[in-house]
Design a protein around this motif. Sequence first.
Motif, PDB file in Angstrom:
ATOM      1  N   SER A   1       0.958  -1.231  -0.041  1.00  0.00           N
ATOM      2  CA  SER A   1       0.108  -0.030   0.090  1.00  0.00           C
ATOM      3  C   SER A   1       0.764   1.332  -0.151  1.00  0.00           C
ATOM      4  N   ALA A   2       2.123   1.021   0.323  1.00  0.00           N
ATOM      5  CA  ALA A   2       2.850   2.336   0.452  1.00  0.00           C
ATOM      6  C   ALA A   2       3.779   2.517  -0.907  1.00  0.00           C
ATOM      7  N   GLY A   3       3.598   1.710  -1.792  1.00  0.00           N
ATOM      8  CA  GLY A   3       4.291   1.810  -3.204  1.00  0.00           C
ATOM      9  C   GLY A   3       5.048   0.756  -3.674  1.00  0.00           C
ATOM     10  N   GLU A   4       5.856   0.909  -4.655  1.00  0.00           N
ATOM     11  CA  GLU A   4       6.578  -0.234  -5.425  1.00  0.00           C
ATOM     12  C   GLU A   4       7.849  -0.869  -4.792  1.00  0.00           C
ATOM     13  N   LEU A   5       8.133  -2.150  -4.713  1.00  0.00           N
ATOM     14  CA  LEU A   5       9.330  -2.596  -4.458  1.00  0.00           C
ATOM     15  C   LEU A   5      10.123  -3.450  -5.345  1.00  0.00           C
ATOM     16  N   PRO A   6      11.443  -3.156  -5.313  1.00  0.00           N
ATOM     17  CA  PRO A   6      12.223  -3.738  -6.404  1.00  0.00           C
ATOM     18  C   PRO A   6      12.284  -5.156  -6.509  1.00  0.00           C
ATOM     19  N   ALA A   7      11.901  -5.948  -5.577  1.00  0.00           N
ATOM     20  CA  ALA A   7      11.854  -7.253  -5.364  1.00  0.00           C
ATOM     21  C   ALA A   7      10.852  -7.654  -4.158  1.00  0.00           C
ATOM     22  N   CYS A   8      10.381  -9.130  -4.271  1.00  0.00           N
ATOM     23  CA  CYS A   8       9.671  -9.706  -3.254  1.00  0.00           C
ATOM     24  C   CYS A   8       9.682 -10.989  -3.353  1.00  0.00           C
ATOM     25  N   GLY A   9      10.158 -11.696  -2.312  1.00  0.00           N
ATOM     26  CA  GLY A   9      10.636 -13.309  -2.632  1.00  0.00           C
ATOM     27  C   GLY A   9       9.192 -13.942  -2.558  1.00  0.00           C
ATOM     28  N   HIS A  10       8.458 -13.936  -1.471  1.00  0.00           N
ATOM     29  CA  HIS A  10       7.186 -14.631  -1.410  1.00  0.00           C
ATOM     30  C   HIS A  10       6.093 -13.953  -2.234  1.00  0.00           C
ATOM     31  N   GLY A  11       6.340 -13.114  -2.931  1.00  0.00           N
ATOM     32  CA  GLY A  11       5.488 -12.728  -4.020  1.00  0.00           C
ATOM     33  C   GLY A  11       5.967 -13.262  -5.463  1.00  0.00           C
ATOM     34  N   THR A  12       7.117 -13.743  -5.457  1.00  0.00           N
ATOM     35  CA  THR A  12       7.565 -14.451  -6.726  1.00  0.00           C
ATOM     36  C   THR A  12       7.223 -15.762  -6.498  1.00  0.00           C
ATOM     37  N   ILE A  13       6.872 -16.361  -5.351  1.00  0.00           N
ATOM     38  CA  ILE A  13       6.648 -17.779  -4.842  1.00  0.00           C
ATOM     39  C   ILE A  13       5.240 -17.882  -5.382  1.00  0.00           C
ATOM     40  N   ALA A  14       4.475 -16.787  -4.862  1.00  0.00           N
ATOM     41  CA  ALA A  14       2.833 -16.896  -5.319  1.00  0.00           C
ATOM     42  C   ALA A  14       2.620 -16.673  -6.652  1.00  0.00           C
ATOM     43  N   ALA A  15       3.604 -15.835  -7.455  1.00  0.00           N
ATOM     44  CA  ALA A  15       3.201 -15.640  -8.858  1.00  0.00           C
ATOM     45  C   ALA A  15       3.647 -17.213  -9.542  1.00  0.00           C
ATOM     46  N   LEU A  16       4.518 -17.636  -9.096  1.00  0.00           N
ATOM     47  CA  LEU A  16       5.056 -19.085  -9.785  1.00  0.00           C
ATOM     48  C   LEU A  16       3.769 -20.083  -9.523  1.00  0.00           C
ATOM     49  N   ALA A  17       3.070 -19.847  -8.148  1.00  0.00           N
ATOM     50  CA  ALA A  17       2.010 -20.861  -8.059  1.00  0.00           C
ATOM     51  C   ALA A  17       0.925 -20.602  -9.049  1.00  0.00           C
ATOM     52  N   ALA A  18       0.494 -19.290  -9.271  1.00  0.00           N
ATOM     53  CA  ALA A  18      -0.557 -18.894 -10.018  1.00  0.00           C
ATOM     54  C   ALA A  18      -0.392 -19.102 -11.409  1.00  0.00           C
ATOM     55  N   LEU A  19       1.036 -19.228 -11.799  1.00  0.00           N
ATOM     56  CA  LEU A  19       0.985 -19.439 -13.259  1.00  0.00           C
ATOM     57  C   LEU A  19       1.371 -20.848 -13.740  1.00  0.00           C
TER      58      LEU A  19
ATOM     59  N   ARG B   1       5.151 -30.035 -13.963  1.00  0.00           N
ATOM     60  CA  ARG B   1       6.260 -29.037 -13.616  1.00  0.00           C
ATOM     61  C   ARG B   1       6.351 -28.044 -14.553  1.00  0.00           C
ATOM     62  N   PHE B   2       6.618 -26.596 -13.790  1.00  0.00           N
ATOM     63  CA  PHE B   2       6.646 -25.424 -14.344  1.00  0.00           C
ATOM     64  C   PHE B   2       7.906 -24.968 -14.364  1.00  0.00           C
ATOM     65  N   GLU B   3       8.650 -24.449 -15.349  1.00  0.00           N
ATOM     66  CA  GLU B   3       9.876 -23.630 -15.542  1.00  0.00           C
ATOM     67  C   GLU B   3       9.581 -22.448 -16.293  1.00  0.00           C
TER      68      GLU B   3
ATOM     69  N   VAL C   1      16.858 -10.482 -14.842  1.00  0.00           N
ATOM     70  CA  VAL C   1      16.099 -11.651 -15.494  1.00  0.00           C
ATOM     71  C   VAL C   1      16.634 -13.038 -14.638  1.00  0.00           C
ATOM     72  N   PHE C   2      15.833 -13.865 -14.350  1.00  0.00           N
ATOM     73  CA  PHE C   2      16.213 -15.106 -13.497  1.00  0.00           C
ATOM     74  C   PHE C   2      15.214 -16.226 -13.776  1.00  0.00           C
ATOM     75  N   GLU C   3      15.388 -17.201 -13.150  1.00  0.00           N
ATOM     76  CA  GLU C   3      14.655 -18.535 -13.360  1.00  0.00           C
ATOM     77  C   GLU C   3      13.719 -19.008 -12.068  1.00  0.00           C
ATOM     78  N   GLY C   4      12.570 -19.596 -12.651  1.00  0.00           N
ATOM     79  CA  GLY C   4      11.809 -20.007 -11.378  1.00  0.00           C
ATOM     80  C   GLY C   4      11.168 -21.258 -11.816  1.00  0.00           C
ATOM     81  N   TRP C   5      11.120 -22.127 -10.651  1.00  0.00           N
ATOM     82  CA  TRP C   5      10.306 -23.318 -10.958  1.00  0.00           C
ATOM     83  C   TRP C   5       9.066 -23.813 -10.209  1.00  0.00           C
ATOM     84  N   CYS C   6       8.393 -24.334 -10.594  1.00  0.00           N
ATOM     85  CA  CYS C   6       7.117 -24.772  -9.891  1.00  0.00           C
ATOM     86  C   CYS C   6       6.867 -26.398 -10.075  1.00  0.00           C
ATOM     87  N   GLU C   7       6.328 -27.015  -8.865  1.00  0.00           N
ATOM     88  CA  GLU C   7       5.870 -28.339  -9.248  1.00  0.00           C
ATOM     89  C   GLU C   7       4.337 -28.426  -8.382  1.00  0.00           C
TER      90      GLU C   7
END
Length: 283
Positions: free
Chosen positions: A68-86, A92-94, A103-109
């Motif tokens: 609610s305060a503004g944009e963050l340059p990164a968010c770890g649990h947000g990245t994990i949540a995005a991978l789950a949603a995608l 297995r999703f890579e 630019v970086f890699e993510g994985w989800c099972e």
Amino acid sequence: MRHDTASVILVRACLRGNAGGSPTAVVLEDAPLTDDQRREVPAAQGTSHAVFVRLPGDGPIDLRFFTSAGELPACGHGTIAALAALAGGRRRFETTLRTGDRVFEGWCEPNGRSSEAAFDPGPVKHREPDAAERSLVSAALGFEPELRVAGIGRERVLASVPDRATLAALTPDMDRLRDACDRSGLLGVYVYSRPSVEGSLAARMFAPSIGVPEDIANANSTACLAAYLGTAISVDMGDSLGSPATITATGRGGEVRAGGRSLIEAEFPLHAFPFHGKESGKP
């Protein structure tokens, strides 16, 4: 996962077992939103963070993170949540992700509505706090812990306490902590207990400067700690907030990874969201 309209997906990121986790709003955009609109989403959905996902025709998937305060340059649990949603129903999703210029890699099972996800948070930089940082942070915490400054995108302080009981009893002065972080441009203070031989520990993340007095789960700070310790760790968070969470991370051999288990709770179309700012272009 294919979506014909922009969607909001509510994900509990970094579960402990099948419970708890950090509620996170994942917004799959197909129309531009203003940043003011993005700031509205976390509070309206009862989450501390929201991640906005743009699916390109080709190339990396773009992620942007807001409180609610503004944009963050990164968010770890947000990245994990995005991978789950995608991930959807894939076994297995890579994928390749992009936040800002990185630019970086993510994985989800996936396993039904739950999933295990992990990502590469990037290189971690460490340094000793300067005298002013040490003094201000210690005063806000109410004691003088061992401190280290670590950065993935934005620096934060790692503060060590002897055990879980000391961690649970901690009551920082939030006004003084906000001032300490604002003066040095710090994200917040990640306080952790001494790890067991197996690498199990507990932590609490205080980040009033970004509108999050205490975070249920903070994967990037956990990755910073794993890189500092040079080992694999499993970190319990969220107990003081009534939402137990667990994050895993490894920092062995200079390679850092962070991950956790997530559960998709609900999904609804973005145009159902009652924005108060400029119209997003949805009907």
